[in-house]
Motif scaffolding. Structure first.
Motif: not given
Lengths: 244, 301, 221
Positions: A86, A89-93, B301, A140, A154, A84, B184-185, A138
């Motif tokens: 989102f 976006p909820r990346p591991f920053h 975040h 960011l 992802r 799934r 983080q999540d 990254t």
């Protein structure tokens, strides 16, 4: 259709006294492009949260790939093949783009006991997204469209059978929307079943083979894009009650 | 001039070694607090527990303290595993971790401390090892020689190896990547086939496991007593925050910076100021880089 | 006397070698240290690691009298001159009951595995004398009248495990009885050597002295 990839069998979900989903039943066939629409608060997100396991439906069953996954935890469902993306976006920053893909690639590979070159697979996914050169950046430094692509990449890295794309296009320009639709078409051509949740009607109509519409937690329409466009209930749901 | 160079060289060398020692004290917290967001304020007291175990093994069977630390590390891993299990089920699961979780670790701190007092008494304890009290003198020139105390050298080498190993584990392995992602999540991680609770449990256990070897280094460097942990509580948190939450290499570097700063200040400006330096540096850095030296900004975040 | 270096240290100090180096750079003849146990142990180790040319080192170092630290530091203590209250030197045995008290204490600690100082020289005799004097005063006065007990304690000389005690006008002992001892001849980390005479020679008070002060470095190695 006994050989459906995903069977949603009369599921209901309540939050306190509020009924978010009421007795919804539908099926998604293998390889299908499936659209899920409905006004805000209609239960779209609740439904896919139940499918991906973030929420548990109190009633009904969810059958995926022939197995009852109703009581399975989310990570086990991902392992079984449900991925799934989102809406936001909820990346591991703190990680690079490629590292973001490696996590699902490796864990799902591990879960299924597969041995493979996870990094090469992740790179290949980035290439199909046109993001190969961003692999070591990254997250960011990514633009909005790149973040959306990363979300899809992802999800793809989890080697899914079913991909749920949750409003991957909100806020994008027309050209960017087309870019994302093309990516989803490419994934579908590889045999991945796709559920698209979308507010942008142009996108969902162009992409989907079949669409269902939810309103106030109930399934109010199901059919081809052409049928859905003409459906009075759908129109009413979106435009508000017209008969007073 | 020669005296100045002599003092400066020695201060730098001692500072680097001291930094390695501080890193050994902080690295576990860098995992539990920095990466997992679990405010384990009992960590320094767990180090003291590790130090007492090293003392027990050393005084009873004459086991070398470093070896004793390696022996007790798996024990601390299991301890960490159990603590997280309780912490998760009682606090984190219901979202009550912030204040009540803090109280939980505060309570744990006192339980360990009182347990140590009952078992060992309040006296200071030391260990014996051939390298304690000896130093390696490097004569560089007339009036200039650098003395490297072996106990600090041992602490530095062991700390550096442990820190680099943890750093490599977290950056090069798939499990390590999940550890970095988990704070983080958690929800996103769940949807990628990862059980975040399992990841946190193992990572927390790893963080606590460092108290085995770290505690052994503690008693090699200085005498210990049950309440010593509280004295170092501020310093280890300062180092973890200074290095940047979530950055293991940042923790090591921050520890070395603090070590050098303390040693230079103790040599040239007066030792009473030295411990204040860590907080001074922390404040100065946070004013310009709120995320710490090597922390990455939290973005949206 | 010229003071060439005077500094305070913080209890959090983990390593004392920079402090000792800074002090050594001023080439002092003597180093007076007033420290609590952590600092005492840290400075003793720093003295072993860095060394010093000062002729006398020590003074008011708390903690070096404890069994745990004495055994832990062992030969690193050699040469340090420090205050103490009671040591197993022959001249201390002049006091009635002192060695019997220590024997009783040590065997009780051992038998019951008590988590207290294993030797008990430092505080046990004084603590015993403290209550002993009070007991003698209560018996002599024959009541629990505090004013009368206080007057009796001020006016009379007592004999207890730490010798003859008479209090002066300021409430301290009329003749100070705090010892200055010098650690010497310590060869290993065995605790028992501190239970025998010779490892801590009494320098002061002069009437019970068992040795003369020697330069710090002459007693090292």
């Amino acid at each position: 259709m006994s050989d459906a990839l995903l069977k949603i069998d009369s599921i209901s979900k309540h939050f306190g006294g509020f009924t978010a989903l009421s007795n919804v039943t539908t099926e998604v066939a293998p390889g299908e492009r499936f659209g899920l629409i409905g006004p805000n608060g209609s239960g779209k997100t609740t439904m896919i949260n139940c499918v991906s396991g973030l929420l548990r439906n109190e009633e009904g069953k969810i059958i995926f790939d022939g197995k009852d996954v109703t009581d399975l935890k989310p990570h086990k469902r991902t392992g079984a093949g449900i991925a799934r993306s989102f809406q936001i976006p909820r990346p591991f920053h703190t990680m690079t783009v490629i590292e973001n893909l490696m996590i699902p690639a490796e864990f799902v590979g591990h879960h299924r006991g597969e041995k493979g070159d996870d990094r090469a697979e992740a790179m290949e996914i980035l290439e199909t997204m046109g993001m190969a050169e961003k692999a070591d950046d990254t997250t960011l430094d990514l633009t909005q469209i790149e973040l959306r692509k990363l979300e899809l990449a992802r999800a793809m890295a989890a080697k899914p059978k079913l991909l749920i794309s949750d409003e991957a296009m909100a806020g994008l320009t027309g050209q960017e929307v087309d870019e994302v639709i093309d990516i989803l078409f490419k994934m579908n051509e590889r045999g991945i079943t796709i559920i698209m949740i979308e507010h942008i009607m142009r996108a969902v109509m162009r992409f989907s083979q079949r669409i269902i519409c939810l309103d106030a937690g109930q399934l109010i329409a199901e059919g081809t894009p052409e049928e859905i466009v003409k459906n009075k209930d759908v129109e009413r749901a979106y435009l508000g009650s017209t008969d007073g | 001039m020669a005296i100045f160079i002599d003092l400066l060289l020695n201060a730098l060398v001692i500072g680097v070694l001291l930094g390695g020692f501080y890193a050994a004290l902080s690295i576990g917290l860098s995992i539990t607090f920095g990466l997992l967001d679990v405010v384990n304020i009992a960590h320094p007291t767990m180090l003291v527990l590790g130090a007492f175990i090293a003392f027990l093994l050393n005084s009873t069977w004459g086991i070398d303290p470093v070896l004793a630390g390696i022996i007790s590390t798996p024990f601390f891993f299991v301890l960490g595993w159990l603590i997280y299990q309780v912490y998760y089920n009682v606090f984190e699961k219901s979202g009550a971790e912030s204040l009540r979780g803090l109280a939980f670790f505060f309570g744990l701190l006192f339980i360990i401390e009182v347990g140590l007092i009952i078992q060992f008494g309040v006296d200071h304890r030391l260990v014996e090892a051939p390298y304690i009290g000896q130093s390696w003198n490097i004569v560089i020139g007339e009036e200039i020689d650098v003395a490297i105390p072996f106990r600090l050298l041992v602490a530095f080498v062991v700390a550096a190896i442990a820190t680099l190993a943890i750093h490599a584990y977290l950056t090069k392995t798939f499990f390590g990547r999940a550890v970095r992602a988990v704070a983080q999540d958690m929800m996103a991680l769940r949807l990628m086939g990862v059980d975040p609770i399992r990841v946190k449990r193992i990572a927390f256990a790893m963080g606590v496991a460092t108290a085995g070897i770290g505690g052994a280094l503690m008693i090699i460097v200085l005498p210990i007593e049950p309440s010593l942990g509280r004295l170092y509580l501020g310093n280890v948190f300062a180092i973890v925050v200074l290095g940047g939450l979530g950055s293991i290499s940042g923790t090591l570097l921050a520890a070395v910076i603090i070590g050098i700063a303390e040693s230079i200040v103790a040599t040239f400006f007066g030792p009473s100021w030295a411990p204040a330096v860590s907080f001074g540096i922390l404040l100065a850095v946070l004013a310009f880089r709120p995320e710490g030296l090597f922390g990455k900004t939290a973005g949206a975040h | 006397m010229e003071i060439v270096y005077e500094q305070n240290y913080n209890p959090k100090t983990a390593d004392f070698t920079p402090i000792l180096r800074a002090a050594n750079a001023k080439k002092p003849d003597a180093i007076y240290i007033a420290s609590y146990p952590n600092g005492s142990a840290g400075l003793v180790r720093a003295l072993a690691e860095v060394g010093t040319d000062a002729k006398a080192v020590g003074g008011g170092m708390v903690g070096l009298q404890f069994a745990g630290l004495m055994a832990g530091l062992g030969p690193m203590l050699n040469g340090i001159a420090n205050y103490d209250f009671f040591v197993p030197e022959p001249t201390m045995n002049l006091y009635p009951g002192a060695s019997a008290l220590i024997d009783r204490y040590q065997s009780k600690v051992k038998a019951e595995n008590l988590k207290v100082d294993a030797l008990g020289y430092y505080l046990v005799p004084w603590a015993y004398a403290n209550l002993d004097i009070l007991g003698q005063a209560v018996e002599a006065v024959g009541s629990l009248d505090q004013v009368a007990i206080g007057k009796y304690i001020r006016d009379n000389e007592f004999t207890s495990v730490v010798g003859k005690i008479k209090f002066g006008k300021n409430g301290e002992w009329e003749r100070p009885r705090t010892l200055v001892v010098q650690y010497q001849g310590i060869t290993n980390n065995d605790l028992q050597q501190f239970a025998t005479p010779g490892t801590r020679k009494i320098l002061l008070p002069a009437d019970i002295s068992t040795g003369d002060i020697q330069s710090f470095n002459s007693l090292r190695k």
